[in-house]
Design a protein around this motif. Structure first.
Motif, short mmCIF file in Angstrom:
data_model
loop_
_atom_site.label_atom_id
_atom_site.label_comp_id
_atom_site.label_asym_id
_atom_site.label_seq_id
_atom_site.Cartn_x
_atom_site.Cartn_y
_atom_site.Cartn_z
N ALA A 13 0.84 -1.21 0.00
CA ALA A 13 0.00 0.00 0.00
C ALA A 13 0.88 1.26 0.00
O ALA A 13 0.58 2.22 -0.71
N VAL A 14 1.96 1.24 0.78
CA VAL A 14 2.83 2.43 0.85
C VAL A 14 3.54 2.64 -0.50
O VAL A 14 3.60 3.77 -1.00
N VAL A 15 4.04 1.55 -1.10
CA VAL A 15 4.71 1.68 -2.41
C VAL A 15 3.71 2.19 -3.45
O VAL A 15 4.01 3.12 -4.21
N TRP A 16 2.54 1.57 -3.47
CA TRP A 16 1.50 1.98 -4.44
C TRP A 16 1.17 3.46 -4.28
O TRP A 16 1.09 4.21 -5.25
N LYS A 17 1.00 3.89 -3.03
CA LYS A 17 0.64 5.28 -2.76
C LYS A 17 1.73 6.25 -3.25
O LYS A 17 1.45 7.24 -3.90
N ASP A 18 2.99 5.92 -2.96
CA ASP A 18 4.09 6.81 -3.37
C ASP A 18 4.23 6.87 -4.89
O ASP A 18 4.42 7.95 -5.46
N LEU A 19 4.14 5.72 -5.55
CA LEU A 19 4.30 5.70 -7.01
C LEU A 19 3.12 6.40 -7.69
O LEU A 19 3.29 7.14 -8.65
N ARG A 20 1.92 6.16 -7.16
CA ARG A 20 0.71 6.77 -7.72
C ARG A 20 0.77 8.30 -7.60
O ARG A 20 0.49 9.03 -8.56
N ALA A 21 1.13 8.76 -6.39
CA ALA A 21 1.18 10.21 -6.17
C ALA A 21 2.26 10.84 -7.05
O ALA A 21 2.07 11.92 -7.60
N GLU A 22 3.38 10.15 -7.21
CA GLU A 22 4.47 10.69 -8.02
C GLU A 22 4.10 10.67 -9.51
O GLU A 22 4.45 11.57 -10.26
N TYR A 101 8.55 1.69 6.66
CA TYR A 101 9.94 2.01 6.29
C TYR A 101 10.32 1.32 4.98
O TYR A 101 10.85 1.95 4.06
N LEU A 102 10.05 0.03 4.90
CA LEU A 102 10.43 -0.71 3.68
C LEU A 102 9.69 -0.20 2.45
O LEU A 102 10.25 -0.11 1.36
N GLY A 103 8.42 0.14 2.64
CA GLY A 103 7.63 0.68 1.53
C GLY A 103 8.22 1.99 1.02
O GLY A 103 8.38 2.18 -0.20
N LYS A 104 8.57 2.89 1.95
CA LYS A 104 9.17 4.16 1.55
C LYS A 104 10.53 3.93 0.88
O LYS A 104 10.87 4.58 -0.10
N THR A 105 11.31 2.99 1.43
CA THR A 105 12.63 2.70 0.86
C THR A 105 12.49 2.16 -0.56
O THR A 105 13.22 2.60 -1.47
N VAL A 110 13.08 2.96 -6.38
CA VAL A 110 12.52 3.02 -7.75
C VAL A 110 12.80 4.39 -8.37
O VAL A 110 13.23 4.48 -9.53
N PHE A 111 12.60 5.46 -7.59
CA PHE A 111 12.82 6.81 -8.13
C PHE A 111 14.28 7.01 -8.53
O PHE A 111 14.59 7.58 -9.57
N MET A 112 15.18 6.51 -7.68
CA MET A 112 16.61 6.69 -7.95
C MET A 112 17.01 5.88 -9.18
O MET A 112 17.81 6.35 -10.01
N LEU A 113 16.47 4.68 -9.32
CA LEU A 113 16.80 3.85 -10.48
C LEU A 113 16.23 4.46 -11.77
O LEU A 113 16.86 4.39 -12.83
N LEU A 114 15.05 5.07 -11.66
CA LEU A 114 14.47 5.74 -12.84
C LEU A 114 15.38 6.86 -13.32
O LEU A 114 15.61 7.02 -14.53
N VAL A 115 15.91 7.62 -12.37
CA VAL A 115 16.84 8.69 -12.72
C VAL A 115 18.08 8.09 -13.40
O VAL A 115 18.54 8.59 -14.44
N ALA A 116 18.58 6.99 -12.83
CA ALA A 116 19.77 6.34 -13.41
C ALA A 116 19.49 5.86 -14.84
O ALA A 116 20.34 6.01 -15.73
N LEU B 99 -8.78 4.39 -0.34
CA LEU B 99 -8.27 3.06 -0.72
C LEU B 99 -6.95 2.76 0.00
O LEU B 99 -6.75 1.67 0.56
N PHE B 100 -6.09 3.77 0.03
CA PHE B 100 -4.79 3.59 0.71
C PHE B 100 -4.99 3.31 2.20
O PHE B 100 -4.45 2.33 2.74
N TYR B 101 -5.77 4.17 2.86
CA TYR B 101 -5.96 3.97 4.30
C TYR B 101 -6.75 2.69 4.59
O TYR B 101 -6.50 2.02 5.59
#
Lengths: 227, 249
Positions: A13-22, A101-105, A110-116, B99-101
């Motif tokens: 959920a954390v990974v999905w949220k970060d990628l979606r928002a970005e 923590y792992l989700g954010k990491t 992913v963001f850093m690899l995309l830049v690379a 959905l996230f929460y």
């Protein structure tokens, strides 16, 4: 999702949220990318190197670029959580905080690899150097993982402070020195075509650093974000 | 009635500064308690401790039968929190935020529950719009939706009216009455007496790190809350002048 363990579900959920928002805002990636491209362009003109010397400085230039672009991304990634109180929202969820923590990491990785992925071909053209060597790509994978593992932890500490933009590099760079030295040495070794036995110690150091720092950050994240 | 929140001899220090000193607090199941007090009284700190975001320095805190901070995950499962910040992601839509929460709280039948919540807070028509395009009032209504998505037993509201205009406050109150308050235990901090007067069933005054007074709604006259509040604060001030402040352990 119901069959997954709570840990994996929260992490996903954390990974999905970060990628979606970005994907929506493209704020983080575009800032990292513009910065990275400017750095390699400035180095290209500033150094004005002979082609033989270029191969020797490529490793350093590449990792300076990744390091500073990555630091921008780490700062922004946590600032988004803090500014609207979302970090509290995450911490209020009844999940293992290590999953957060792992989700954010993972998202930061992913963001850093995309830049690379975008920077490498441009760098290859500008510096007339072949960077598409499997060992070098492995070094980038390992080096960036170690960097974001410790960076995500430290950015979650720095974001609590008023001076977070200044604090993160001061905290992060000294701790990241082993991973950066190993990454630069291994990258240089691959570019100079050194024997694998000469490069292997640096790769081993990268793997060791990644394992230790990911494990330590995984264990202490809960205490770091606790008030 | 059984106590759903029990706090005894709670102390919270930030370095040398004692914010909460020997605070006792008890809320029965189904009560709506307004926690009133001036700025800096320790209301937000107290709510952060109840919500497991901050650790008590000393004292016992239990919510829904689970003690803090040791059983924090069990407490979090039973809590909904609304603060003056929306705790929402501006670059996600209203339904993506829910959905996230919902995934984080492992809500069963999430799609149906999201439909219900969006309907209850009046945002069904804006469900696919990005939260950053919402007005402050709409964001607070969605924040209520986020807080009740997992059907919590206890709702903690920390100055939810901050930054809202009159109309937005009225809509927020309506949403609170219709959705959040029903059947739930609510603790709301505020320094806006007029807003809390119609919502709460009990009013506690927090000042100088302690509960200085508590009164049931039926025990005050219609326009008497302000008088009670001022009198309690005055009393607290006189007490602190007459006696040296009791040092927290």
């Amino acid at each position: 999702m119901s069959g997954l363990t709570p840990f994996i579900r929260a992490l996903g959920a954390v990974v999905w949220k970060d990628l979606r928002a970005e994907w929506r805002s493209r704020e983080l990636i575009s800032a990292m990318l513009v910065f990275a491209l400017l750095v390699i362009l400035i180095f290209n003109f500033a150094l004005e190197l002979e082609s033989t010397v270029r191969a020797n400085v490529t490793a350093g230039v590449l990792w300076v670029t990744f390091t500073f672009a990555g630091q921008l991304g780490l700062n922004r990634s946590m600032a988004v959580e803090k500014d609207r109180g979302c970090l509290d929202g995450l911490l209020l969820a009844p999940v293992d905080r290590a999953a957060i923590y792992l989700g954010k990491t993972l998202a930061n990785w992913v963001f850093m690899l995309l830049v690379a992925i975008i920077v490498l071909p441009i760098y290859s053209v500008l510096y007339n150097t072949n960077l598409f060597i499997p060992g070098l790509l492995l070094t980038i994978l390992l080096g960036s993982e170690g960097y974001v593992a410790v960076g995500t932890l430290l950015s979650s500490m720095a974001v609590q402070a008023r001076t977070r933009d200044i604090l993160l590099p001061i905290l992060l760079f000294p701790v990241a020195i082993p991973v950066l030295v190993a990454a630069v040495k291994a990258t240089g070794g691959y570019l100079q075509g050194l024997d694998i036995n000469e490069i292997r110690p640096w790769i081993n150091l990268l793997i060791t650093y990644d394992v230790i720092f990911t494990a330590v950050a995984f264990m202490v994240f809960d205490s770091v974000v606790e008030e | 009635m059984t106590a759903i929140i029990e706090v005894s001899r709670l102390v919270k220090r930030f370095g040398p500064k004692v914010v909460l000193r020997q605070l006792d607090f008890r809320v029965e199941s189904g009560e709506f308690v307004a926690l009133l007090g001036p700025n800096g009284a320790g209301k937000t700190t107290f709510l952060r401790i109840l919500s497991s975001l901050s650790r008590p320095t000393l004292g016992n805190v239990s919510v829904a039968g689970f003690s803090l901070p040791h059983q924090a995950a069990n407490v979090r499962r039973r809590l909904g929190v609304v603060s003056h910040l929306p705790l929402l992601y501006g670059d996600l839509s209203a339904e993506e935020n829910l959905l996230f929460y919902g995934r984080m709280y492992a809500v069963d039948n999430l799609a149906r529950r999201m439909d219900e919540v969006l309907e209850q807070v009046g945002l069904t028509s804006r469900r696919r719009d990005l939260v950053r395009t919402f007005s402050r009032g709409m964001q607070q209504r969605l924040a209520i939706g986020r807080a009740i998505l997992h059907d919590p037993e206890v709702l903690l509201l920390d100055e939810p009216h901050t930054g809202l205009d009159q109309d937005a406050c009225d809509m927020l109150d309506a949403a609170l009455r219709q959705v959040a308050v029903r059947g739930r235990t609510v603790v709301m901090t505020s320094h806006d007496l007029s807003r809390t007067e119609d919502l709460a069933t009990r009013f506690d005054v927090l000042a100088r790190g302690m509960i200085q007074g508590s009164i049931q709604r039926q025990d005050i006259a219609r326009d008497g809350l302000l008088g009670y509040y001022r009198q309690t604060l005055e009393q607290a001030q006189n007490n602190s002048k007459n006696h040296r402040p009791e040092a927290a352990p």
